[in-house]
Design a protein around this motif. Sequence first.
Motif, short mmCIF file in Angstrom:
data_model
loop_
_atom_site.label_atom_id
_atom_site.label_comp_id
_atom_site.label_asym_id
_atom_site.label_seq_id
_atom_site.Cartn_x
_atom_site.Cartn_y
_atom_site.Cartn_z
N VAL A 57 0.84 -1.21 0.00
CA VAL A 57 0.00 0.00 0.00
C VAL A 57 0.87 1.25 0.00
CG1 VAL A 57 -1.71 1.32 1.30
CG2 VAL A 57 -1.93 -1.17 1.11
N LYS A 58 1.91 1.25 0.81
CA LYS A 58 2.80 2.41 0.88
C LYS A 58 3.52 2.64 -0.44
CE LYS A 58 6.81 4.21 3.43
NZ LYS A 58 7.79 3.94 4.51
N SER A 59 3.98 1.56 -1.05
CA SER A 59 4.77 1.69 -2.29
C SER A 59 3.95 2.20 -3.46
CB SER A 59 5.41 0.34 -2.65
OG SER A 59 4.44 -0.58 -3.14
N LEU A 60 2.65 1.97 -3.42
CA LEU A 60 1.79 2.38 -4.54
C LEU A 60 0.91 3.58 -4.22
CD1 LEU A 60 0.86 -1.20 -5.76
CD2 LEU A 60 2.16 0.49 -7.06
N ALA A 61 1.26 4.29 -3.17
CA ALA A 61 0.52 5.52 -2.84
C ALA A 61 0.54 6.45 -4.04
CB ALA A 61 1.16 6.19 -1.63
N ASN A 62 -0.60 7.06 -4.35
CA ASN A 62 -0.78 7.96 -5.49
C ASN A 62 -0.79 7.24 -6.84
OD1 ASN A 62 -0.64 10.27 -3.72
ND2 ASN A 62 1.59 10.05 -3.72
N ASP A 63 -0.70 5.91 -6.83
CA ASP A 63 -0.77 5.16 -8.09
C ASP A 63 -2.23 4.77 -8.34
OD1 ASP A 63 -0.71 2.81 -9.96
OD2 ASP A 63 1.45 3.16 -9.82
N PRO A 64 -2.76 5.06 -9.52
CA PRO A 64 -4.18 4.77 -9.80
C PRO A 64 -4.52 3.29 -9.78
CG PRO A 64 -3.06 5.46 -11.81
CD PRO A 64 -2.12 5.71 -10.67
N ARG A 65 -3.51 2.43 -9.85
CA ARG A 65 -3.77 0.99 -9.83
C ARG A 65 -4.06 0.48 -8.44
NH1 ARG A 65 1.35 0.27 -13.78
NH2 ARG A 65 2.01 1.88 -12.31
N LEU A 66 -3.81 1.30 -7.42
CA LEU A 66 -4.14 0.93 -6.05
C LEU A 66 -5.51 1.50 -5.70
CD1 LEU A 66 -3.35 -0.19 -3.21
CD2 LEU A 66 -2.43 2.10 -2.72
N VAL A 67 -6.42 0.60 -5.27
CA VAL A 67 -7.77 1.01 -4.92
C VAL A 67 -8.08 0.51 -3.51
CG1 VAL A 67 -10.21 0.87 -5.48
CG2 VAL A 67 -8.51 0.93 -7.32
N LEU A 68 -8.49 1.42 -2.65
CA LEU A 68 -8.92 1.04 -1.30
C LEU A 68 -10.40 0.69 -1.34
CD1 LEU A 68 -7.11 3.80 0.82
CD2 LEU A 68 -6.28 1.53 0.15
N CYS A 69 -10.76 -0.41 -0.70
CA CYS A 69 -12.16 -0.86 -0.77
C CYS A 69 -12.60 -1.44 0.57
CB CYS A 69 -12.33 -1.89 -1.89
SG CYS A 69 -11.23 -3.31 -1.75
N THR A 70 -13.88 -1.70 0.68
CA THR A 70 -14.44 -2.28 1.90
C THR A 70 -14.57 -3.80 1.74
OG1 THR A 70 -16.72 -2.07 1.11
CG2 THR A 70 -15.77 -0.16 2.26
N GLU A 71 -14.81 -4.48 2.84
CA GLU A 71 -15.01 -5.93 2.79
C GLU A 71 -16.21 -6.29 1.92
OE1 GLU A 71 -15.31 -7.65 6.64
OE2 GLU A 71 -13.25 -7.18 7.22
N ASP A 72 -17.27 -5.48 2.00
CA ASP A 72 -18.47 -5.75 1.20
C ASP A 72 -18.20 -5.68 -0.29
OD1 ASP A 72 -19.89 -6.06 3.52
OD2 ASP A 72 -20.73 -4.03 3.52
N GLN A 73 -17.23 -4.88 -0.70
CA GLN A 73 -16.90 -4.75 -2.11
C GLN A 73 -15.99 -5.86 -2.60
OE1 GLN A 73 -15.35 -0.66 -1.56
NE2 GLN A 73 -16.69 -0.06 -3.26
N LEU A 74 -15.36 -6.58 -1.67
CA LEU A 74 -14.31 -7.52 -2.07
C LEU A 74 -14.59 -8.97 -1.67
CD1 LEU A 74 -11.51 -7.58 -3.41
CD2 LEU A 74 -10.48 -7.22 -1.16
N LEU A 75 -14.97 -9.19 -0.45
CA LEU A 75 -15.08 -10.55 0.05
C LEU A 75 -16.42 -11.18 -0.30
CD1 LEU A 75 -13.44 -10.13 3.59
CD2 LEU A 75 -12.37 -10.66 1.38
N GLY A 76 -16.37 -12.49 -0.63
CA GLY A 76 -17.58 -13.23 -0.96
C GLY A 76 -18.10 -12.96 -2.37
N ILE A 77 -17.32 -12.26 -3.19
CA ILE A 77 -17.72 -11.94 -4.56
C ILE A 77 -16.81 -12.69 -5.52
CG2 ILE A 77 -17.98 -10.05 -6.23
CD1 ILE A 77 -18.36 -8.17 -3.86
#
Length: 427
Positions: free
Chosen positions: A340-360
């Motif tokens: 996360v630190k290494s890709l700060a400001n990089d558009p390929r890094l996306v922060l998301c919630t568990e609902d957006q990621l897990l179980g999908i």
Amino acid sequence: MICSSPDDFAKHLHKKRTIYAGIDPTAKSLHAGHLIPLLCLFHFRIRGHNTLALIGGATGLVGDPSGRMMERSLSEKAQIQSNTTKLTESIQQFFSRATEYALDKVPSLTTSAQLQVVNNLDWLKELNLLDFLRSTGIHFRVNHMLARDSVKMRMSANNGITFTEFTYQLLQGYDFYELFRTKGCTIQVGGSDQWGNIISGIDLINKAEGDSAGHNEKGFALTTPLLTTSQGEKFGKSAGNAVWLDEKLTSYLDFYQFFLRTTDADVEKYLKMFTLLPVEEINAVVREHEVQPERRLAQKLLAEEVTQMIHRKEGLEAARVATNVLFGTDYSTLHAKDIVKSLANDPRLVLCTEDQLLGITLPNVAANFGLTTSKSAARQLALGNGLYLNSVPQPDVHFKLERSHLINGQVAILRAGKDKHLILALR
């Protein structure tokens, strides 16, 4: 590098001198092209000479025609003022970090020589036009000004050159004269496209301070190569291809990768221009590189040295981690927080919630976050072994992401095909 009056210049450096390089505040950050003249200044500084970095707060409002076939758009005063403040901070930061880098290489190095950042708006705004034309303009001959390459090139273009741009060389020449008069500055460093502007300053100094014929050289020009593309175009804001020194504008990764992509033909030259490594060490690495060029040893050394100098060891480590994420295949040593630190400001890094990621399902995740154009395209990609999770192809279109699939339970690295990445990190 090219200098005026080489023999006299060599003798001139037997004593402690003051040298300056100018930067127009047309952008809010330094870029890689600025590194060459600034490193030249730094070389003078670590050899005991005083150095000046001049921000063209006034000349930036006029616009330098050098190397351009079309007129620059005039910058707003407020923007120039803002850029001047930021560039002053950037230059001071560069010299501070370059000093850290140099001392890490050579602990006994002397770095106590003076560095000062000045702004030509401080003196040019006080000039009375009539007095300036009478005291300074009389030393400039229009036929000589027309003979400058930057002017001749513009005169040959359809739109010609405006009077405003035509006077740029006079104003920059006055900068050199003012620094000579008030700071004892006798050497100006600039890119090779600045030769004519620098010579204007030397001519003014010699005529205003020399004998009646304008002889008895009192100033010297030293020009450095320009950083250009393989097509010979300058890197910079105007060309739209600037590699910024500000990590918010060019990430650690992209900065590192820019130097890593250096061609074999340029890498030796760049090692000598952009690093403080001993020539003997550079020559040895280049010889080793030539035996196995596919290992890109010289390029890796260049990228590591320049990134460390500009972004410190933390920035270099971040670039290494990001390079492993995007171009490596073994993620066993990676940690989520470092990714996360290494890709700060990089558009390929996306922060998301568990609902957006897990179980999908993985194809749905890829489509939802724009890695693929649609869910059906993502499923087809998966069936063809082209959809990857943490560098492993995942052909099961019903595969659902769980926390156990994430690196340290926090990060998923998705890849579509060979080089399209998406890094999803739980908030």
